[in-house]
Motif scaffolding. Structure first.
Motif, PDB file in Angstrom:
ATOM      1  N   THR A  15       0.692  -1.208  -0.262  1.00  0.00           N
ATOM      2  CA  THR A  15       0.317   0.215   0.074  1.00  0.00           C
ATOM      3  C   THR A  15       1.229   1.357  -0.183  1.00  0.00           C
ATOM      4  O   THR A  15       0.153   2.293  -0.456  1.00  0.00           O
ATOM      5  CB  THR A  15      -0.734   0.117   1.338  1.00  0.00           C
ATOM      6  N   PHE A  16       1.737   1.590   0.912  1.00  0.00           N
ATOM      7  CA  PHE A  16       3.007   2.655   0.684  1.00  0.00           C
ATOM      8  C   PHE A  16       3.437   2.654  -0.364  1.00  0.00           C
ATOM      9  O   PHE A  16       3.453   3.187  -1.511  1.00  0.00           O
ATOM     10  CB  PHE A  16       3.721   2.528   1.942  1.00  0.00           C
ATOM     11  N   PHE A  18       2.035   1.886  -3.181  1.00  0.00           N
ATOM     12  CA  PHE A  18       0.579   2.249  -4.474  1.00  0.00           C
ATOM     13  C   PHE A  18       0.608   3.826  -4.654  1.00  0.00           C
ATOM     14  O   PHE A  18       0.587   4.628  -4.925  1.00  0.00           O
ATOM     15  CB  PHE A  18      -0.172   0.680  -3.455  1.00  0.00           C
ATOM     16  N   THR A  19       0.997   3.904  -2.895  1.00  0.00           N
ATOM     17  CA  THR A  19       0.180   4.842  -2.757  1.00  0.00           C
ATOM     18  C   THR A  19       1.637   6.324  -3.647  1.00  0.00           C
ATOM     19  O   THR A  19       1.214   7.453  -3.652  1.00  0.00           O
ATOM     20  CB  THR A  19       0.025   5.465  -1.197  1.00  0.00           C
ATOM     21  N   ILE A  22       1.125   7.042  -6.865  1.00  0.00           N
ATOM     22  CA  ILE A  22       0.278   7.762  -7.140  1.00  0.00           C
ATOM     23  C   ILE A  22       0.402   9.342  -7.300  1.00  0.00           C
ATOM     24  O   ILE A  22       0.226   9.960  -7.918  1.00  0.00           O
ATOM     25  CB  ILE A  22      -0.645   7.649  -6.306  1.00  0.00           C
ATOM     26  N   LEU A  23       1.209   9.170  -5.806  1.00  0.00           N
ATOM     27  CA  LEU A  23       1.763  10.622  -5.851  1.00  0.00           C
ATOM     28  C   LEU A  23       2.676  11.264  -6.440  1.00  0.00           C
ATOM     29  O   LEU A  23       2.698  13.144  -7.440  1.00  0.00           O
ATOM     30  CB  LEU A  23       1.855  10.696  -4.183  1.00  0.00           C
ATOM     31  N   ALA A  70       3.014   9.559   2.040  1.00  0.00           N
ATOM     32  CA  ALA A  70       2.659   7.872   1.581  1.00  0.00           C
ATOM     33  C   ALA A  70       2.390   7.122   3.022  1.00  0.00           C
ATOM     34  O   ALA A  70       1.271   5.893   2.498  1.00  0.00           O
ATOM     35  CB  ALA A  70       3.630   7.491   0.369  1.00  0.00           C
ATOM     36  N   ILE A  73      -0.856   8.131   5.048  1.00  0.00           N
ATOM     37  CA  ILE A  73      -1.954   7.682   3.548  1.00  0.00           C
ATOM     38  C   ILE A  73      -1.847   5.990   3.227  1.00  0.00           C
ATOM     39  O   ILE A  73      -3.455   5.059   4.272  1.00  0.00           O
ATOM     40  CB  ILE A  73      -2.161   8.536   2.325  1.00  0.00           C
ATOM     41  N   ALA A  74      -1.104   4.829   3.669  1.00  0.00           N
ATOM     42  CA  ALA A  74      -0.952   3.898   3.791  1.00  0.00           C
ATOM     43  C   ALA A  74      -1.499   3.267   4.287  1.00  0.00           C
ATOM     44  O   ALA A  74      -2.507   2.188   4.486  1.00  0.00           O
ATOM     45  CB  ALA A  74       0.865   3.197   2.807  1.00  0.00           C
ATOM     46  N   LEU A  77      -5.036   4.092   5.234  1.00  0.00           N
ATOM     47  CA  LEU A  77      -5.903   3.347   4.215  1.00  0.00           C
ATOM     48  C   LEU A  77      -6.588   1.076   4.455  1.00  0.00           C
ATOM     49  O   LEU A  77      -7.048   1.292   4.338  1.00  0.00           O
ATOM     50  CB  LEU A  77      -5.274   2.974   3.082  1.00  0.00           C
ATOM     51  N   LEU A 311      -9.404   9.079   6.472  1.00  0.00           N
ATOM     52  CA  LEU A 311      -7.963   9.601   5.330  1.00  0.00           C
ATOM     53  C   LEU A 311      -8.716  10.830   5.704  1.00  0.00           C
ATOM     54  O   LEU A 311      -7.795  11.835   5.607  1.00  0.00           O
ATOM     55  CB  LEU A 311      -8.706   9.334   3.706  1.00  0.00           C
TER      56      LEU A 311
END
Length: 363
Positions: A15-16, A18-19, A22-23, A70, A73-74, A77, A311
């Motif tokens: 997830t880290f 992936f985030t 995205i950023l 990141a 947020i990860a 999430l 979030l």
């Protein structure tokens, strides 16, 4: 490690990444839209050069910058997803304490922290050299290019007894005028060298002085010498004359530390801008632990509204952290203050928040 630890750690890292992925494209899109006109102004500037010299190093810089965000947020999430899927309820029913539940999170945070420390102290400064050079040549405005070009009314202590003064110096031509070098024995002036012009010669690392006058002071008499031109050596280079905080971003931490120590001995009055950069390279990665505890504590309990509420709260806290960090950097760069204290202040504040949320989550 147990199966559940591997499960959480794997989800944490996936997830880290992936985030983060995205950023970075968002930052790239914004930067390209801002600088496309600058690129088009230079007809000889090709796509490969832009990608290799600028955007490759741009990605390195912002990937490192976005790591704490990141991570935060990860964690929110995928922990919120665990909570919404009642997986955390099953874990707590198995008599797993909140403290034990944090174990795989701290392993993941440690990996991110170590990577961030390596990036901050060595990788990013080295990549910034190429990026800053590209910006200076193709992106910066005329006024920005002049910022490092001229140095006026500069003084520097070379040794315990030697001081230099320069009225004006051009770092592009490595030349200046109104140069003075004074040597003292305690408070007693022993010699004074004055030159109308000074120029640094790269080929042999010497300085050429034009229209120079040397005065040597003895107990009962003075001796005065003069000439049209002389080559001599001083224990400084034109780079030492540029004391700008932006240069600190281009120095690996070992080089930056040596630069700060040498500058202190030379009597440079305010080095806090450099100290802020030096301390920030450690404080920001260490915030990963604090942000991890806050994120897990926020998402540990199932809330009405689910992941969206967690979030929103998390992003709000993250912006507060960034805001405090920017304020602390500005205040820490002011002369006469403790830069270390100011740089670490956001971590102290959010550390208190993390402790409160930790004990609240344990209940």
């Amino acid at each position: 490690m147990k199966i559940i630890d591997w499960y959480i750690l794997k989800r944490f890292l996936v997830t880290f990444l992936f985030t983060l992925l995205i950023l970075i494209p968002i930052a790239l899109a914004i930067d390209i839209s801002e600088k496309i006109d600058n690129f088009l102004e230079h007809v000889d500037l090709g796509f490969y050069q832009i990608a290799d010299e600028y955007y490759k190093n741009f990605i390195i810089y912002y990937a490192n910058t976005f790591m704490p965000l990141a991570l935060f947020i990860a964690v929110i999430l995928f922990t919120s997803k665990l909570s919404n899927n009642t997986e955390i309820i099953a874990i707590t029913n198995a008599k797993v304490s909140f403290q034990r539940f944090l174990y795989p999170y701290f392993l993941g945070a440690t990996l991110v922290t170590l990577l961030s420390l390596l990036m901050n102290h060595f990788v990013v400064p080295n990549s910034s050299i190429t990026r800053k050079k590209f910006e200076k040549e193709f992106i910066n405005t005329r006024s920005q290019k002049q910022e490092f070009k001229y140095i006026s009314d500069f003084s520097l202590q070379l040794t315990d007894s030697t001081y230099i003064f320069i009225r004006n110096f051009n770092t592009e031509t490595n030349s200046g005028y109104d140069f003075t070098s004074e040597v003292y024995d305690g408070l007693q002036l022993k010699s004074k060298l004055v030159a109308d012009n000074i120029k640094y010669q790269n080929k042999d690392s010497t300085f050429a002085l034009q229209n120079w006058r040397l005065r040597k002071i003895y107990k009962d008499r003075d001796s005065i010498f003069s000439g049209r031109k002389i080559d001599t050596v001083f224990s400084f280079t034109p780079k030492d004359l540029i004391y700008k905080s932006a240069l600190a971003q281009e120095m690996p931490s070992d080089e930056l530390y040596k630069f700060i120590e040498v500058s202190k001995k030379r009597g440079v009055k305010n080095l806090n801008a450099y100290l802020v950069e030096f301390h920030k390279r450690t404080s920001l990665p260490m915030a990963s632990y604090i942000l991890t505890v806050i994120a897990v504590a926020l998402a540990y309990r199932k809330r009405r509204g689910g992941t969206g509420v967690n979030l929103a709260i998390g992003i709000g806290l993250m912006f507060i952290y960034v805001f405090l960090m920017k304020i602390s950097e500005v205040l820490g760069a002011v002369a006469g203050v403790n830069s270390l204290l100011y740089v670490w202040m956001p971590n102290f504040f959010f550390g208190c928040v993390a402790i409160y949320l930790y004990f609240n989550a344990r209940k």
